[in-house]
Design a protein around this motif. Sequence first.
Motif, PDB file in Angstrom:
ATOM      1  N   UNK A 164       3.764   9.919  -7.605  1.00 16.72           N
ATOM      2  CA  UNK A 164       4.864  10.348  -8.774  1.00 16.72           C
ATOM      3  C   UNK A 164       3.943  10.350 -10.155  1.00 16.72           C
ATOM      4  N   UNK A 165       3.060   9.441 -10.263  1.00 15.79           N
ATOM      5  CA  UNK A 165       2.330   9.513 -11.448  1.00 15.79           C
ATOM      6  C   UNK A 165       1.261  10.938 -11.543  1.00 15.79           C
ATOM      7  N   UNK A 166       0.798  11.267 -10.407  1.00 21.12           N
ATOM      8  CA  UNK A 166       0.109  12.459 -10.458  1.00 21.12           C
ATOM      9  C   UNK A 166       1.011  13.732 -10.745  1.00 21.12           C
ATOM     10  N   UNK A 167       2.237  13.798 -10.207  1.00 17.19           N
ATOM     11  CA  UNK A 167       2.922  14.886 -10.602  1.00 17.19           C
ATOM     12  C   UNK A 167       3.518  14.781 -12.021  1.00 17.19           C
ATOM     13  N   UNK A 168       3.971  13.598 -12.427  1.00 14.47           N
ATOM     14  CA  UNK A 168       4.397  13.273 -14.031  1.00 14.47           C
ATOM     15  C   UNK A 168       3.341  14.059 -14.822  1.00 14.47           C
ATOM     16  N   UNK A 169       2.023  13.286 -14.831  1.00 11.61           N
ATOM     17  CA  UNK A 169       0.576  13.724 -15.514  1.00 11.61           C
ATOM     18  C   UNK A 169       0.532  15.008 -15.556  1.00 11.61           C
ATOM     19  N   UNK A 170       0.420  15.735 -14.520  1.00 10.22           N
ATOM     20  CA  UNK A 170       0.423  17.182 -14.450  1.00 10.22           C
ATOM     21  C   UNK A 170       1.459  17.946 -15.331  1.00 10.22           C
ATOM     22  N   UNK A 171       2.909  17.753 -15.063  1.00 12.36           N
ATOM     23  CA  UNK A 171       3.748  18.130 -15.852  1.00 12.36           C
ATOM     24  C   UNK A 171       3.681  17.818 -17.195  1.00 12.36           C
ATOM     25  N   UNK A 172       3.352  16.943 -17.499  1.00 10.09           N
ATOM     26  CA  UNK A 172       2.944  16.546 -19.016  1.00 10.09           C
ATOM     27  C   UNK A 172       1.760  17.736 -19.572  1.00 10.09           C
ATOM     28  N   UNK A 173       0.884  17.586 -18.740  1.00  7.67           N
ATOM     29  CA  UNK A 173      -0.194  18.705 -19.268  1.00  7.67           C
ATOM     30  C   UNK A 173       0.239  19.913 -19.159  1.00  7.67           C
ATOM     31  N   UNK A 174       0.898  20.502 -18.432  1.00 11.59           N
ATOM     32  CA  UNK A 174       1.395  21.850 -18.404  1.00 11.59           C
ATOM     33  C   UNK A 174       2.263  21.919 -19.533  1.00 11.59           C
ATOM     34  N   UNK A 175       3.210  21.054 -19.976  1.00 10.86           N
ATOM     35  CA  UNK A 175       4.198  21.100 -20.977  1.00 10.86           C
ATOM     36  C   UNK A 175       3.463  20.865 -22.499  1.00 10.86           C
ATOM     37  N   UNK A 176       2.242  20.358 -22.470  1.00  7.32           N
ATOM     38  CA  UNK A 176       1.676  19.944 -23.626  1.00  7.32           C
ATOM     39  C   UNK A 176       2.048  18.369 -23.997  1.00  7.32           C
ATOM     40  N   UNK A 177       2.604  17.722 -23.329  1.00  7.66           N
ATOM     41  CA  UNK A 177       3.245  16.341 -23.802  1.00  7.66           C
ATOM     42  C   UNK A 177       2.334  15.309 -23.784  1.00  7.66           C
ATOM     43  N   UNK A 203       0.814  -1.307   0.099  1.00  7.31           N
ATOM     44  CA  UNK A 203       0.281  -0.090  -0.080  1.00  7.31           C
ATOM     45  C   UNK A 203       0.987   1.285   0.146  1.00  7.31           C
ATOM     46  N   UNK A 204       1.933   1.279   0.678  1.00 14.73           N
ATOM     47  CA  UNK A 204       2.941   2.354   0.795  1.00 14.73           C
ATOM     48  C   UNK A 204       3.600   2.717  -0.663  1.00 14.73           C
ATOM     49  N   UNK A 205       3.779   1.623  -1.235  1.00 18.62           N
ATOM     50  CA  UNK A 205       4.581   1.639  -2.492  1.00 18.62           C
ATOM     51  C   UNK A 205       3.597   2.314  -3.570  1.00 18.62           C
ATOM     52  N   UNK A 206       2.233   1.715  -3.265  1.00 18.88           N
ATOM     53  CA  UNK A 206       1.406   2.073  -4.370  1.00 18.88           C
ATOM     54  C   UNK A 206       1.004   3.382  -4.272  1.00 18.88           C
ATOM     55  N   UNK A 207       1.041   3.979  -2.977  1.00 14.57           N
ATOM     56  CA  UNK A 207       0.825   5.402  -2.754  1.00 14.57           C
ATOM     57  C   UNK A 207       1.779   6.435  -3.265  1.00 14.57           C
ATOM     58  N   UNK A 208       3.056   5.874  -3.046  1.00 14.39           N
ATOM     59  CA  UNK A 208       4.254   6.693  -3.574  1.00 14.39           C
ATOM     60  C   UNK A 208       4.223   6.615  -5.001  1.00 14.39           C
ATOM     61  N   UNK A 209       3.816   5.534  -5.596  1.00 16.34           N
ATOM     62  CA  UNK A 209       3.786   5.373  -7.230  1.00 16.34           C
ATOM     63  C   UNK A 209       2.757   6.495  -7.748  1.00 16.34           C
ATOM     64  N   UNK A 210       1.649   6.385  -6.956  1.00 18.57           N
ATOM     65  CA  UNK A 210       0.546   7.221  -7.517  1.00 18.57           C
ATOM     66  C   UNK A 210       0.757   8.864  -7.430  1.00 18.57           C
TER      67      UNK A 210
END
Length: 72
Positions: free
Chosen positions: A42-55, A33-40
Amino acid sequence: MALAGEAGELVAELQWLTPGEASPEALTLAKREALMMEMADIQIYLLRLADVLGVDVADAVRKKLAINETRF
């Protein structure tokens, strides 16, 4: 910077485990569960960065896999 911080938190969950201790069969439910939450996180920040940069992340992954096929 937040993405790097979250990646560090994921690493911290695993850094002192042996390969056997880190295997899916050996992980406790709480550790999974702890690993899953950390992966989530990371994914949230990565997707937000991709959205901001249009990737388009899926397209970028396909391109990177194609490059890696020629390198390895």
